[in-house]
Design a protein around this motif. Structure first.
Motif, PDB file in Angstrom:
ATOM      1  N   MET A   1       0.818  -1.191   0.000  1.00  0.00           N
ATOM      2  CA  MET A   1       0.000   0.000   0.000  1.00  0.00           C
ATOM      3  C   MET A   1       0.853   1.242   0.000  1.00  0.00           C
ATOM      4  O   MET A   1       1.914   1.278   0.583  1.00  0.00           O
ATOM      5  N   GLY A   2       0.347   2.297  -0.599  1.00  0.00           N
ATOM      6  CA  GLY A   2       1.088   3.544  -0.688  1.00  0.00           C
ATOM      7  C   GLY A   2       0.744   4.504   0.428  1.00  0.00           C
ATOM      8  O   GLY A   2      -0.171   4.282   1.222  1.00  0.00           O
ATOM      9  N   TYR A   3       1.497   5.586   0.462  1.00  0.00           N
ATOM     10  CA  TYR A   3       1.290   6.601   1.485  1.00  0.00           C
ATOM     11  C   TYR A   3      -0.124   7.172   1.444  1.00  0.00           C
ATOM     12  O   TYR A   3      -0.733   7.432   2.483  1.00  0.00           O
ATOM     13  N   ARG A   4      -0.661   7.361   0.249  1.00  0.00           N
ATOM     14  CA  ARG A   4      -2.000   7.954   0.125  1.00  0.00           C
ATOM     15  C   ARG A   4      -3.057   7.104   0.850  1.00  0.00           C
ATOM     16  O   ARG A   4      -3.904   7.635   1.567  1.00  0.00           O
ATOM     17  N   GLU A   5      -3.011   5.799   0.664  1.00  0.00           N
ATOM     18  CA  GLU A   5      -3.954   4.908   1.346  1.00  0.00           C
ATOM     19  C   GLU A   5      -3.703   4.885   2.846  1.00  0.00           C
ATOM     20  O   GLU A   5      -4.647   4.818   3.640  1.00  0.00           O
ATOM     21  N   ASP A   6      -2.440   4.939   3.242  1.00  0.00           N
ATOM     22  CA  ASP A   6      -2.106   4.954   4.673  1.00  0.00           C
ATOM     23  C   ASP A   6      -2.638   6.223   5.332  1.00  0.00           C
ATOM     24  O   ASP A   6      -3.204   6.177   6.424  1.00  0.00           O
ATOM     25  N   VAL A   7      -2.485   7.353   4.661  1.00  0.00           N
ATOM     26  CA  VAL A   7      -2.988   8.622   5.193  1.00  0.00           C
ATOM     27  C   VAL A   7      -4.507   8.575   5.333  1.00  0.00           C
ATOM     28  O   VAL A   7      -5.071   9.063   6.310  1.00  0.00           O
ATOM     29  N   LYS A   8      -5.174   7.968   4.374  1.00  0.00           N
ATOM     30  CA  LYS A   8      -6.635   7.842   4.424  1.00  0.00           C
ATOM     31  C   LYS A   8      -7.060   7.096   5.689  1.00  0.00           C
ATOM     32  O   LYS A   8      -8.001   7.491   6.377  1.00  0.00           O
TER      33      LYS A   8
ATOM     34  N   ASP B   1     -14.747   3.683   3.933  1.00  0.00           N
ATOM     35  CA  ASP B   1     -13.770   3.847   2.849  1.00  0.00           C
ATOM     36  C   ASP B   1     -12.347   3.527   3.309  1.00  0.00           C
ATOM     37  O   ASP B   1     -11.516   3.099   2.516  1.00  0.00           O
ATOM     38  N   SER B   2     -12.081   3.716   4.594  1.00  0.00           N
ATOM     39  CA  SER B   2     -10.753   3.418   5.130  1.00  0.00           C
ATOM     40  C   SER B   2     -10.567   1.919   5.370  1.00  0.00           C
ATOM     41  O   SER B   2      -9.456   1.469   5.595  1.00  0.00           O
ATOM     42  N   GLY B   3     -11.685   1.170   5.342  1.00  0.00           N
ATOM     43  CA  GLY B   3     -11.624  -0.266   5.584  1.00  0.00           C
ATOM     44  C   GLY B   3     -11.762  -0.656   7.044  1.00  0.00           C
ATOM     45  O   GLY B   3     -11.739  -1.837   7.381  1.00  0.00           O
ATOM     46  N   LEU B   4     -11.949   0.323   7.942  1.00  0.00           N
ATOM     47  CA  LEU B   4     -12.039   0.024   9.373  1.00  0.00           C
ATOM     48  C   LEU B   4     -13.422  -0.460   9.798  1.00  0.00           C
ATOM     49  O   LEU B   4     -13.557  -1.135  10.809  1.00  0.00           O
ATOM     50  N   VAL B   5     -14.446  -0.113   9.015  1.00  0.00           N
ATOM     51  CA  VAL B   5     -15.830  -0.470   9.364  1.00  0.00           C
ATOM     52  C   VAL B   5     -16.501  -1.126   8.166  1.00  0.00           C
ATOM     53  O   VAL B   5     -16.321  -0.697   7.035  1.00  0.00           O
TER      54      VAL B   5
END
Length: 104
Positions: free
Chosen positions: A1-8, A55-59
């Protein structure tokens, strides 16, 4: 995963309401109506925050009639932990080097 997805993912938890939602979901799945009552927020506010968390994948969520049911995503939380661990570590942790500035 890239920084953009990590920041999200990191930004998803950088809000009081979203932290309260995650805390409320720790004991299992909840209907949106229950979250509204518990957190004393409006439906549009809940929808906004749930979209960011989903969208972040947490829920994860599912539709139940006219209501949505929300739950913490075990896979999403595990991925988040691994992502944070990748940033919040030092290479010297693996070697037990005492000369590393991290151990001072």
């Amino acid at each position: 995963m890239g920084y953009r997805e990590d920041v999200k993912k990191i930004k998803a938890l950088a809000d009081e309401n979203r932290l309260a939602i995650m805390r409320a979901l720790q004991h299992g799945e909840k209907c949106g109506c229950d979250l509204l009552d518990e957190l004393n927020i409006t439906q549009p506010t809940l929808s906004h925050h749930m979209k960011i968390l989903a969208d972040s994948g947490l829920v994860d969520y599912s539709k139940d009639g006219k209501w949505m049911r929300y739950r913490i995503s075990a896979d999403g939380v595990q991925a988040f932990r691994e992502m944070i661990r990748s940033y919040a570590r030092c290479d010297c942790e693996d070697t037990n080097e005492y000369s590393c500035s991290c151990n001072r």
